[in-house]
Design a protein around this motif. Structure first.
Motif, PDB file in Angstrom:
ATOM      1  N   LEU A 196       1.032  -1.225   0.086  1.00 14.66           N
ATOM      2  CA  LEU A 196       0.003  -0.170   0.032  1.00 14.66           C
ATOM      3  C   LEU A 196       0.914   1.260   0.064  1.00 14.66           C
ATOM      4  N   ARG A 254       1.791   2.029  -3.439  1.00 18.98           N
ATOM      5  CA  ARG A 254       0.623   2.395  -4.355  1.00 18.98           C
ATOM      6  C   ARG A 254       0.124   3.789  -4.258  1.00 18.98           C
ATOM      7  N   LEU A 255       0.679   4.416  -2.897  1.00 17.44           N
ATOM      8  CA  LEU A 255      -0.040   5.797  -2.777  1.00 17.44           C
ATOM      9  C   LEU A 255       0.468   6.777  -3.786  1.00 17.44           C
ATOM     10  N   ARG A 256      -0.176   7.789  -4.065  1.00 21.39           N
ATOM     11  CA  ARG A 256      -0.059   8.883  -5.219  1.00 21.39           C
ATOM     12  C   ARG A 256      -0.285  10.199  -4.443  1.00 21.39           C
ATOM     13  N   ASP A 263      -4.779   5.849  -2.360  1.00 16.38           N
ATOM     14  CA  ASP A 263      -4.669   4.722  -3.439  1.00 16.38           C
ATOM     15  C   ASP A 263      -6.007   4.619  -3.801  1.00 16.38           C
TER      16      ASP A 263
END
Length: 672
Positions: free
Chosen positions: A65, A68-70, A87
């Protein structure tokens, strides 16, 4: 496309990379340091674990996770920076918050922006990308009567260095420091310093939580990482169900930077002062006499206390604290909880003793262990099970004590009534809050994980302390847990004084005293001074010296001392009050390095703009000489004065100190 966010506070400069991957904190340096070439560590700013989104490693870094953070935006308001990431697949939103003080204080907020849920099993408060793990780590172990034992180790000694190219993986090792249970400093300290071996850069941190915590280091493809957090599942049996209606905030951490160990600890000292909640009464900084150490040892009576009260007043104490046992008819350990004065110890009532304290113009104090109820206390049967920490519906009992759950209204009502009664009835102005019983991993009451139940109780305790001080603004509270087993800045950001140890041997107490400013403010460090009548003059002086470079916490049978001994006590208090006047502006340094447990020579400097107080201990018999690499200045004996068996002279290498004594001894010097 890569954007770089530079955020600069008066003391610290942080660099964040914002691109099509997770946000990364790639550089932390002191604001006074030149920027130089910015490294590009690959470590994400936030690491998140959740059930169904784990990874096959004990590392808390490299999470699915977290990768995958943006980045979705950031906001700067006043002294605060907020960076938001999401995410899209799970609906997880993460906000990283930074507050500028003398360093920065940081934490992470997690929420769901969709209808789903996540069972969090780890969430970082902060992750710092390191340009290299070619660095030295300064950290400390902590145990009852052997606190603040610092050591230095090379990270490369514990993190494997293997071939790194596109065809080889990075070693999956980590170096982890973890505190379990409810004693936040029961084994290790939540404070550390990392000194880069290649550049004049050093990083310091503290985790500000009164319960379990974790930090770790590891190597990455382009450097390394430092992970800081509160409880996790792997280390502390913690998990949390995150939904749109149930968000989570991590424990806070502080981050500072400098050029070496001493400059980092000076920065941490300034940061602790900045985050501390101060009330007008905290400016008073009284000398407290406590009847426990090397004196009554939990066995107070009217007969024993009255002459001690008179002697403490004559010596110059401002407060007089009656320690453990004042409520007990017999065993004081398993009967705690009702907090009613003993009739057998005080035949005419505790009021007789308290009145004497008031009459001698001192403020009365009492020892209290509020978070426990003895299994033999009548209160144990009067309070419902829900008032206690439980596991599977059964009360947790540790060594003859039940443990109150401060989330519970009945538990708080009992403690509030106790505090209000003692303040109103006796005019108590000081409490020594002790905590001698650990909780274990926590409570599953209410369906939470054990770690989350403990975290909620920890936070409820802080709320309870805040409420007490709001109701009683002139009340001072000492933080104690078998000495210094809960010496963290969740507690110390709101309490007045920290007991630094239960150590009763003056020679063993010396390294504890000298190392204390690395973890606690000098003006909060309650160092026992417990001179023993009949000991040699040098041993008597050394016991008093231990109290001077902090908050002298006086004890000992003053009523049995000779006139010469009492004159030394009064002289020590006079010297200490001169230090007290400067103490809130002084920062620590260690001319001989952080003290080792068996070091022969130990030195602590408390440095201010125009004056320094240098405390030096020689812990071996016979004459000896040491050179302290400090700047030349005007030097004068501060305590004791009038003795000529220590000599001081300046050389090109610093101050040459010679102890011409046949036994261990100590001195406090004033430098201008």
């Amino acid at each position: 496309m890569t954007n770089v966010l530079h955020w600069t506070t008066p003391d610290l400069a942080l660099t964040f990379v914002l691109d099509d991957g997770p946000v990364r904190l790639t550089a932390v340096r002191a604001a006074s340091q030149p920027a130089g070439a910015e490294p590009d560590p690959s470590q994400p700013l936030v690491e998140v674990r959740a059930v169904g989104h784990g990874h096959s490693s004990n590392r808390q870094a490299g999470t699915v996770l977290g990768g995958r953070l943006r980045y979705t935006g950031h906001e700067e308001t006043g002294n605060t920076l907020r960076i938001v990431q999401e995410d899209e697949a799970t609906g997880l939103r993460i906000t990283s918050v930074f507050e500028a003080f003398a360093g920065v204080r940081a934490w992470t907020e997690a929420s769901m922006i969709g209808p789903g849920s996540l069972e969090l099993t780890s969430l970082s408060s902060l992750v710092v990308g390191l340009p290299s793990v070619d660095a030295d780590l300064y950290s400390a172990v902590n145990s009852w009567m052997a606190e603040n034992r610092w050591s230095k180790r090379a990270l490369r000694d514990v993190l494997a260095d293997i071939v790194r190219d596109p065809h080889h993986h990075v070693a999956n090792s980590r170096y982890a420091v973890t505190s379990t249970n409810s004693w936040s400093t029961g084994e290790v300290l939540p404070v550390g310093v990392l000194v880069d071996r290649r550049t004049p850069n050093a990083l310091g941190w503290q985790i500000e939580h009164n319960g379990p915590w974790h930090y770790e280091f590891g190597a990455t493809a382009r450097g390394g990482y430092l992970f800081l957090s509160g409880p996790t599942d792997l280390e502390h049996q913690w998990s949390f169900e995150l939904t749109a209606d149930n968000s989570f905030t991590t424990v806070p951490v502080s981050l500072v930077a400098g050029t070496d160990v001493d400059s980092v600890f000076a920065a941490l000292t300034r940061q602790r002062r900045a985050i501390r909640t101060r009330r007008p009464i905290d400016d008073r900084m009284p000398v407290v006499f406590n009847d426990y150490m090397n004196t009554l040892q939990g066995d107070p009576t009217t007969e024993k206390l009255l002459p001690l009260i008179d002697a403490a007043a004559d010596a110059g104490a401002d407060y007089f604290c009656i320690d453990a046992g004042w409520y007990a008819e017999g065993d004081w350990w398993t009967t705690v909880g009702a907090w009613q004065p003993s009739a057998t110890r005080f035949p005419n009532g505790l009021a007789e003793v308290i009145h004497r304290i008031h009459r001698r113009r001192m403020v009365p104090g009492l020892w209290l262990e509020p978070e426990v109820i003895g299994v033999r206390s009548p209160i144990a049967a009067e309070l419902p099970d829900d008032a206690f920490l439980t596991r599977r519906g059964r009360r947790i009992a540790e060594k003859g004590r039940y443990l109150l759950d401060l989330r519970n209204a009945a538990a708080r009502k009992h403690l509030d009534a106790t505090i209000d009664r003692l303040v109103d009835e006796f005019g108590i102005g000081f409490f020594k809050f002790d905590n001698n019983t650990m909780t274990g991993p926590g409570t599953d009451k209410g369906g939470t994980s054990l770690g989350q139940g403990l975290l909620e109780h920890n936070r409820a305790l802080l709320d309870w302390l805040d409420a007490i001080q709001a109701r009683h603004p002139d009340l001072l509270i000492e933080n104690c847990a078998s000495g210094a087993m809960r010496m963290d800045y969740a507690m110390l950001s709101r309490l007045h004084l920290q007991s630094t140890s239960d150590q009763e041997h003056p020679l063993l107490y010396a390294p504890i005293v000298a190392a204390a400013p690395a973890v606690v403010l000098p003006e909060q460090a309650g160092h026992w001074a417990y001179p023993i009548t009949g000991t040699s003059r040098e041993e008597f002086i050394l016991a008093l010296v231990n109290g001077i470079p902090g908050r002298l916490y006086l004890s000992g049978h003053l009523n049995k001392m000779t006139p010469a001994e009492l004159e030394l006590v009064r002289s020590a208090l006079t010297a200490h009050r001169a230090v007290l006047a400067e103490l809130p502006s002084l920062v620590p340094a260690w001319p001989l390095g952080l003290p080792g447990w068996t070091d022969e020579w130990i030195a602590l400097a408390l440095n201010g703009p125009g004056v320094s107080y240098l405390t030096v201990w020689h812990r071996a018999p016979g004459p000896s000489t040491v050179t302290l690499p400090i700047p030349r200045g005007r030097i004068a004996p501060h305590f004791p004065t009038g003795l000529d068996n220590w000599t001081y002279e300046w050389s090109d290498d610093g101050l040459v100190v010679t102890a011409n004594t046949a036994e261990p001894s100590a001195r406090v010097l004033r430098l201008e």
